[in-house]
Motif scaffolding. Structure first.
Motif, PDB file in Angstrom:
ATOM      1  N   SER A   1       0.838  -1.197   0.000  1.00 20.10           N
ATOM      2  CA  SER A   1       0.000   0.000   0.000  1.00 20.10           C
ATOM      3  C   SER A   1       0.872   1.246   0.000  1.00 20.10           C
TER       4      SER A   1
ATOM      5  N   ILE B   1      -4.167   1.957   8.004  1.00 23.77           N
ATOM      6  CA  ILE B   1      -3.648   0.608   7.816  1.00 23.77           C
ATOM      7  C   ILE B   1      -2.741   0.597   6.587  1.00 23.77           C
ATOM      8  N   SER B   2      -1.491   0.243   6.797  1.00 17.88           N
ATOM      9  CA  SER B   2      -0.553   0.036   5.695  1.00 17.88           C
ATOM     10  C   SER B   2      -0.208  -1.445   5.652  1.00 17.88           C
ATOM     11  N   TRP B   3       0.042  -1.963   4.462  1.00 16.95           N
ATOM     12  CA  TRP B   3       0.205  -3.400   4.350  1.00 16.95           C
ATOM     13  C   TRP B   3       1.130  -3.762   3.196  1.00 16.95           C
TER      14      TRP B   3
ATOM     15  N   LEU C   1       0.692  -6.290   7.999  1.00 15.79           N
ATOM     16  CA  LEU C   1       0.067  -4.968   8.006  1.00 15.79           C
ATOM     17  C   LEU C   1       0.409  -4.251   9.301  1.00 15.79           C
TER      18      LEU C   1
ATOM     19  N   TRP D   1      -1.433  -1.461  11.741  1.00 12.04           N
ATOM     20  CA  TRP D   1      -2.686  -0.761  12.038  1.00 12.04           C
ATOM     21  C   TRP D   1      -2.397   0.323  13.078  1.00 12.04           C
TER      22      TRP D   1
ATOM     23  N   THR E   1       1.180  -4.585  14.601  1.00 14.33           N
ATOM     24  CA  THR E   1       1.746  -5.095  13.343  1.00 14.33           C
ATOM     25  C   THR E   1       1.774  -6.616  13.365  1.00 14.33           C
TER      26      THR E   1
END
Length: 794
Positions: A387, A393-395, A454, A456, A465
């Motif tokens: 992302s 949220i990055s994943w 991910l 959060w 994570t």
């Protein structure tokens, strides 16, 4: 509200990476200079402090190192150059949690926190526990660690299981190595070093545009030549030298703002008269006196050239060499779709090993030759989708495939003293004289994995994570040993004794396993510059196949139940604190951890009938725990320093079928219970510290700075052998390296350096001579060396 440093998007990655060059060590040390070219006319302004962010890609996205909730040390390229750190072995003096155990390139193991190696026996059928990644590509052969670094940007040292985002599932940690990127701005660096012991090293790196703003290229080369530190009194030759050349090329292609393609090619060749070992000490065994070293040596009128290993005198009477070739090609493609970036990493690598060994390490004709030439090729393909942006949220997730084939064809030949030395009196010398064992083995590995992780942001302060990886691995291999030569027409009793040394053997085996590994970390910003975290990580090292022979049954057939080694499972719990204070002049990172390993893959001894040798199998349980503290500080603008401290407590929690230490070796093969013994290869205390003082200079038409630097490292006593014998301990030692030089604002630099300034006597490695006579041999560490380096940049 906490103003947390946000993750950096793909577009800013190149700029962020360039900022790393501003730091000397991170967190090993802080930035050295904060000035710019406009400060050249005022030397006082060179030292104005400006703490940079240290950007890493340990989680496959660009992040500030202080925001990553894992134990992580970064050493950048400038730090490696200033401290004359040219390979992983020398890196261990800057990073105390990393250790290199090596008797030759093939028999090399990297450990982190004491884990990562199967001590005492090289075997093509096992994976390494510490992953080595160069520009995102996994290097399967640990011999990579013995080569010189080529034009590095940084090394990220990740401690603990890395079972989520990295290609191969490694249980002990990873060295994530990144080389310098090609640039559309023309640049060049040339460097020459000369020193005592015939040291001659040359480095060159050039980069610039090849086709406008579409294609840029980079070419780097390093050549090293140095005499050995050992003198062979039998041949008169100087041995254990260094001679190698490494080249790396890169093309950077940017056809559109969204698409970036990087093509890499590298080649390394090492040709050395290496690696012999010297007399260290003799251990008493439980064998009859006639089968112990003092009596055996006297019976052949043999005496070593010196009883002091630091005289550096060897007397092997056969050829030695440790030649190897590495080469590879890779392509990394990034396409930015806006919300996400797709990355493809395609790579192919080859390794060729061409050795010669006098494996008895003495001037007697016991093992005349022992060589296992080997070839490896590997292919890997990885796809990642990550992302972009600063959402809650990055994943990142992806797929990974790895294929490897290792083929080895070797020979061991026994000499005229072999029967006497290995089997005892009463037998004719001709029984083993010229007895040859030819071995051929081949193993193929296919690994498939799907992974995802991910982060959060639950609140501005709290982040969670989690990450998971599911891996399936298939291995198949075969081993063939044949024999010839020696005494013709031996009696039945003589043949039985000879087969006790080596016998014909053939077997095939395969193994397949799947595993779920991963981690979860919870981090909390106590303040803007204080991060606390806890983590749980689970790693798995796949099962293996013994590729060096296995024990036999009473009828002489191979014990096939010993051909396959079970997977190794590692669980690590960690609590950490990452802090900065005093306008970020002080960085202090603390980690406490506990690691439990079930079915640790190691060298063991079969206690059943007909067992003739040690082989690889599983240790029931190993436990390791410790504390690590990394400090970096710059109390005044002209001075920066660092200190790294690691305390490690490791033991065989349960090891009932272990190999016996020398002092407990008797006349027959037996197993010893090593439960509760100290885990080998681990120094309870390991420390590295150093600093640099800079003095601005304006005179004689030059602007720049003089500097003085020192780096010291200490390791407490540890054991170098899986048996943890009292006689295979390596005593603690401390090393000090010094440097002094001048950096000009006209882009040139000259400095002198002294390594091991106080000429400390220490051992790098010890082992037990073939046959368990009680002789302990080893490699003495490098003596004091002095050199001068001149470097110019464009």
């Amino acid at each position: 509200m906490i103003k947390r440093r946000k993750p950096i998007g793909r577009a800013a990655l190149a700029t962020s990476t360039a900022m790393i060059v501003c730091a000397l060590l991170a967190p090993t040390a802080q930035a050295q200079d904060g000035g710019t070219s406009s400060d050249a006319q005022d030397p006082r302004s060179r030292l104005v402090y400006d703490a940079p962010e240290i950007i890493v890609t340990a989680r496959r996205r660009a992040e500030n190192v202080q925001d990553v909730p894992i134990s992580l040390t970064v050493v950048n390229g400038e730090a490696l150059e200033r401290t004359n750190t040219n390979n992983v072995g020398q890196l261990t003096q800057l990073a105390p949690s990393v250790q290199l155990l090596s008797s030759n390139p093939r028999n090399t193991a990297i450990t982190i926190r004491g884990l990562g190696a199967s001590y005492g026996l090289a075997n093509d059928g096992l994976e390494q526990g510490v992953g080595v990644y160069v520009d995102q590509v996994y290097n399967a052969r640990p011999a990579t660690a013995t080569l010189d670094f080529v034009d590095l940007d940084r090394i990220e040292i990740l401690r603990g299981p890395q079972g989520t985002l990295f290609g191969k599932n490694t249980t002990a940690g990873a060295l994530n190595i990144t080389t310098r990127s090609a640039s559309f701005t023309p640049e060049a660096t040339i460097e020459g070093t000369v020193g005592d012991y015939g040291l001659d090293q040359f480095k060159l790196s050039v980069s610039g545009p090849l086709i406008g703003d579409l294609v840029a290229g980079r070419l780097s080369v390093v050549s090293t030549d140095r005499d050995g530190f050992l003198r062979n009194v039998t041949t008169g030759q100087i041995q254990n030298d260094a001679k190698s050349i490494s080249l790396r090329g890169q093309l950077l292609i940017e056809p559109t703002p969204a698409l970036t393609v990087r093509l890499y090619a590298d080649y390394s060749r090492q040709e050395t008269e290496c690696c012999t070992q010297v007399y260290v000490r003799v251990a008493p065994t439980l064998r009859p006196a006639g089968q112990q070293y003092p009596t055996l040596a006297a019976g052949r009128g043999y005496a070593p050239p010196s009883l002091n290993p630091y005289d550096r005198l060897a007397d092997v009477d056969a050829d030695i060499q440790a030649d190897q070739t590495h080469l590879g090609f890779s392509a990394i493609t990034d396409y930015d779709f806006g919300p996400v970036t797709l990355t493809s990493v395609t790579a192919y690598r080859e390794w060729e090993w061409d050795p010669a060994n006098d494996r008895d390490y003495v001037g007697l004709d016991i093992v005349r030759q022992s060589a296992n030439p080997s070839e490896q090729d590997q292919f890997s393909q990885e796809f990642r989708l990550a992302s972009n942006g600063d959402s809650a949220i990055s994943w990142v997730g992806g797929l990974y495939y790895f294929n490897q084939t290792v083929a080895t064809t070797g020979v061991t030949e026994y000499g005229s003293d072999a029967t006497y030395w290995l089997l005892g009196g009463g037998l004719p010398d001709a029984l083993l004289d010229g007895y040859k064992v030819f071995n051929t083995s081949s193993i193929t590995t296919d690994s498939y994995a799907v992974f995802g992780q991910l982060t959060w942001e639950v609140t501005d302060r709290l982040r969670i994570t989690p990450g998971l990886r599911y891996t399936v691995e298939d291995k198949s291999g075969s081993y063939l040993a044949t024999v010839e030569g020696g005494l013709a027409n031996p009696t039945s009793a003589q043949q039985t004794r000879r087969l006790g040394i080596a016998r014909p053997q053939f077997y095939e085996a395969e193994t397949s396993d799947d595993s779920l590994s991963g981690q979860v970390a919870v981090s909390y910003d106590v303040t803007e510059d204080v991060l606390a975290y806890v983590s749980y990580a689970r790693g798995n090292k796949s099962g293996g196949i013994n590729m060096a022979g296995i024990p036999t049954l009473p009828d002489g057939s191979p014990a096939l139940n010993s051909a396959v080694v079970r997977p190794e499972d590692v669980t690590t719990y960690e609590v950490g604190l990452k802090t900065q204070a005093f306008d970020r002049r002080l960085t202090a990172n603390l980690a406490l951890y506990r690691t439990e390993i079930e079915d640790f893959q190691a060298n063991v001894v079969d206690a059943g009938p007909g067992a003739l040798r040690g082989y690889l199998a599983n240790v029931e349980k190993v436990e390791i725990q410790g504390v690590e503290l990394d400090l970096a500080f710059q109390p005044i603008d002209a001075f920066s320093a660092y200190a790294n401290i690691a305390y490690t407590d490791g033991e065989y929690a349960s090891f009932t079928n272990g190999p016996c230490p020398l002092e407990r070796v008797g006349t027959s093969t037996a197993a010893c219970d090593l439960s509760g013994e100290q885990f080998p290869g681990v120094s309870p205390w390991a420390v590295s510290t150093g600093g640099e003082y800079r003095l601005p200079f304006d005179g004689l038409g030059q602007f720049g700075e003089f500097y003085l630097g020192a780096d010291a490292s200490y390791r407490s006593t540890y054991n170098s052998d899986a048996t943890v014998s009292d006689y295979t301990e390596i005593e603690g030692y401390a090393l000090v390296n010094l440097r002094a030089g001048f950096r000009s604002d006209d882009n040139w630099e000259a400095y002198v350096f002294v390594k091991n300034a106080f000429d400390e006597d220490y051992l790098q490695f010890v082992s037990v001579q073939t046959g368990n006579s009680g002789l302990v041999i080893g490699n003495p560490g490098d003596p004091r060396t002095i050199g001068i380096t001149i470097k110019a940049r464009y």
